[in-house]
Write an enzyme that holds these catalytic residues in place. Structure first.
Site, PDB file in Angstrom:
ATOM      1  N   CYS B 107      -6.891  -6.111   5.836  1.00  9.03           N
ATOM      2  CA  CYS B 107      -7.083  -5.325   4.627  1.00  9.03           C
ATOM      3  C   CYS B 107      -7.505  -6.322   3.560  1.00  9.03           C
ATOM      4  O   CYS B 107      -6.665  -7.015   2.999  1.00  9.03           O
ATOM      5  CB  CYS B 107      -5.799  -4.599   4.216  1.00  9.03           C
ATOM      6  SG  CYS B 107      -5.955  -3.761   2.626  1.00  9.03           S
ATOM      7  N   CYS B 110      -5.887  -5.601   0.049  1.00 10.73           N
ATOM      8  CA  CYS B 110      -4.447  -5.680  -0.229  1.00 10.73           C
ATOM      9  C   CYS B 110      -3.674  -5.979   1.043  1.00 10.73           C
ATOM     10  O   CYS B 110      -3.705  -7.086   1.558  1.00 10.73           O
ATOM     11  CB  CYS B 110      -3.974  -4.375  -0.867  1.00 10.73           C
ATOM     12  SG  CYS B 110      -2.244  -4.421  -1.346  1.00 10.73           S
ATOM     13  N   SER B 111      -2.985  -4.979   1.588  1.00 13.48           N
ATOM     14  CA  SER B 111      -2.063  -5.268   2.692  1.00 13.48           C
ATOM     15  C   SER B 111      -1.908  -4.079   3.637  1.00 13.48           C
ATOM     16  O   SER B 111      -0.898  -3.980   4.312  1.00 13.48           O
ATOM     17  CB  SER B 111      -0.706  -5.662   2.128  1.00 13.48           C
ATOM     18  OG  SER B 111      -0.242  -4.657   1.227  1.00 13.48           O
ATOM     19  N   CYS B 112      -2.875  -3.173   3.689  1.00 12.29           N
ATOM     20  CA  CYS B 112      -2.760  -2.004   4.576  1.00 12.29           C
ATOM     21  C   CYS B 112      -2.577  -2.464   6.020  1.00 12.29           C
ATOM     22  O   CYS B 112      -3.299  -3.348   6.492  1.00 12.29           O
ATOM     23  CB  CYS B 112      -4.007  -1.128   4.458  1.00 12.29           C
ATOM     24  SG  CYS B 112      -4.218  -0.450   2.803  1.00 12.29           S
TER      25      CYS B 112
END
Lengths: 218, 206
Positions: B107, B110-112
């Site tokens: 991602c 971000c951090s998906c």
């Protein structure tokens, strides 16, 4: 927004440093921050895209140097302060000066499993999808000042529709409180050379999940 | 950024602990949170929701062609049908590694991450070095993880820019004929389901 969070393709961040036997949380406060965010997500009146928007809006120097949960903690404070749910003076004093202004009930123990399960972002629509699998598309060269999910490295690039996922909540709209505004969502795959130039690895392909307003027909 | 706050000096650790405690107190006094519920959320991620769940799914796909087909068709439905790996939310997509194709997930924004199935993502997955480099130099990233693939193998990076979530279905290691689900699952690492690693090889007998 063209923030530092949108870092695909940037240089200079150094080596990846995996940690052996990494714990889920590195300190107890990290777990409390994560859990408070999950719990407040149910009553705070913000959505996932508003959360992302708030985090991306942090000053670049803070975003790049704070640990992940430190950044989350600051984001949680921002979301609470923006909505008048908490005052800075209350956090400093470690006590509440007034009651809650929220009508909803706090997350209950029996609802935890449900709250931790990802919800569906698919929405029904009467609009037909503009593209089908195999279609050639070009991503639009757009630079919104607000939250968007088309990374900079994939703007103005030629790709191919590989999957059609149905109609989903449009983050660009949802993040600014303008409603779900559902849009068709596609997997668009690019050749590495289209993104990075012909000298790069010819065996690389990269895909993004692109909403229909990000795309135009080739 | 690879550092953590607990690596910083003691006063900063105390500062975060105190700030978070103060915020929790204020939210509790306003009736917005229940600390016992926070305990349950932390406990869920520390004990129940983690990569072992994903490993069971991969092992089952290696053993059962019908399940594998269903997983590749609709991973949320297929995993939910197993019943014993927790609640799986929508839009989980399994992508299959082949002799000619290696999949990786990131991602960049971000951090998906497929948290329902793999738990919370590791720090490196959320870090600037991984997010910035894997979409451009996937082979260089793989080399840092000790994975060297033939130059002709296509590498496909999936950037999780929407609410779809990706699980890599790695190739079953050779020498595992006759292994049961548990024995196979023990070979499936978290990184092999992100695409930055390969499954462990079976231990060779004496």
């Amino acid at each position: 927004m063209n923030g530092v969070h949108d870092m695909g393709g940037m240089d200079g961040f150094g080596r990846i440093e995996p940690e052996r036997d990494e714990p889920v949380f590195h300190a107890p406060w990290e777990g409390r921050v994560m859990a408070m965010m999950r719990a407040m997500g149910c009553v705070g009146g913000w959505n996932l895209d508003m959360f992302r928007n708030a985090r991306e809006s942090q000053p670049p120097s803070f975003y790049l140097t704070a640990s992940y949960y430190k950044s989350w903690e600051k984001t949680l404070e921002t979301l609470l302060l923006e909505r008048g749910l908490v005052m800075e003076e209350e956090i400093v004093a470690s006590r509440s000066f007034s009651g809650s202004t929220v009508a909803g009930q706090p997350l209950r123990a029996e609802d935890v499993s449900k709250a931790l399960k990802r919800q569906s972002y698919e929405r029904s629509t009467s609009a037909a999808a503009l593209f089908k699998v195999g279609d050639g598309v070009r991503t639009r060269n757009i630079h919104l000042p607000t939250h968007t999910r088309l990374p900079r490295y994939a703007r103005g690039r030629r790709g191919t529709i590989e999957r059609v996922h149905g109609c989903h909540v449009f983050p660009d709209s949802s993040a600014v409180g303008a409603g779900d505004d559902p849009q068709w969502l596609y997997t668009v795959v690019f050749d590495g050379s289209e993104l990075w130039g012909t000298d790069d690895d010819p065996s690389l392909k990269v895909s993004v999940e692109a909403f229909e307003p990000y795309l135009e027909a080739l | 950024m690879s550092h953590h706050d607990d690596d910083e000096d003691h006063s900063e650790l105390s500062e975060m602990t105190l700030r978070v405690r103060a915020l929790e107190t204020v939210l509790l006094e306003k009736g917005l949170i229940d600390p016992a519920v926070l305990d349950l959320i932390v406990e869920a991620y520390e004990t129940r929701i983690g990569p072992r769940n994903g490993a069971k799914v991969v092992a089952r796909a290696w053993l059962d062609p019908d399940f594998k087909r269903a997983l590749l068709e609709d991973a949320t439905a297929a995993v939910s049908s197993l019943g014993h790996v927790g609640e799986i939310g929508d839009h989980l997509i399994a992508v299959e590694n082949l002799p000619t194709l290696h999949n990786m997930v990131v991602c960049t924004l971000c951090s998906c991450y497929p948290t329902d199935l793999l738990g919370l993502p590791p720090v490196w997955y959320k870090s600037a070095p991984y997010r910035s480099r894997v979409v451009r130099n996937a082979r260089g990233v793989l080399a840092e993880f000790g994975v060297n693939l033939p130059p002709e193998m296509e590498i496909r990076v999936w950037d999780s820019t929407a609410e779809t979530r990706f699980l890599v279905l790695p190739m079953r290691p050779a020498g595992t004929e006759g292994f049961d689900v548990d024995a196979l699952a023990s070979l499936v690492t978290r990184d092999s389901m992100i695409g930055t690693g390969l499954p462990k090889l079976p231990e060779v007998g004496p």
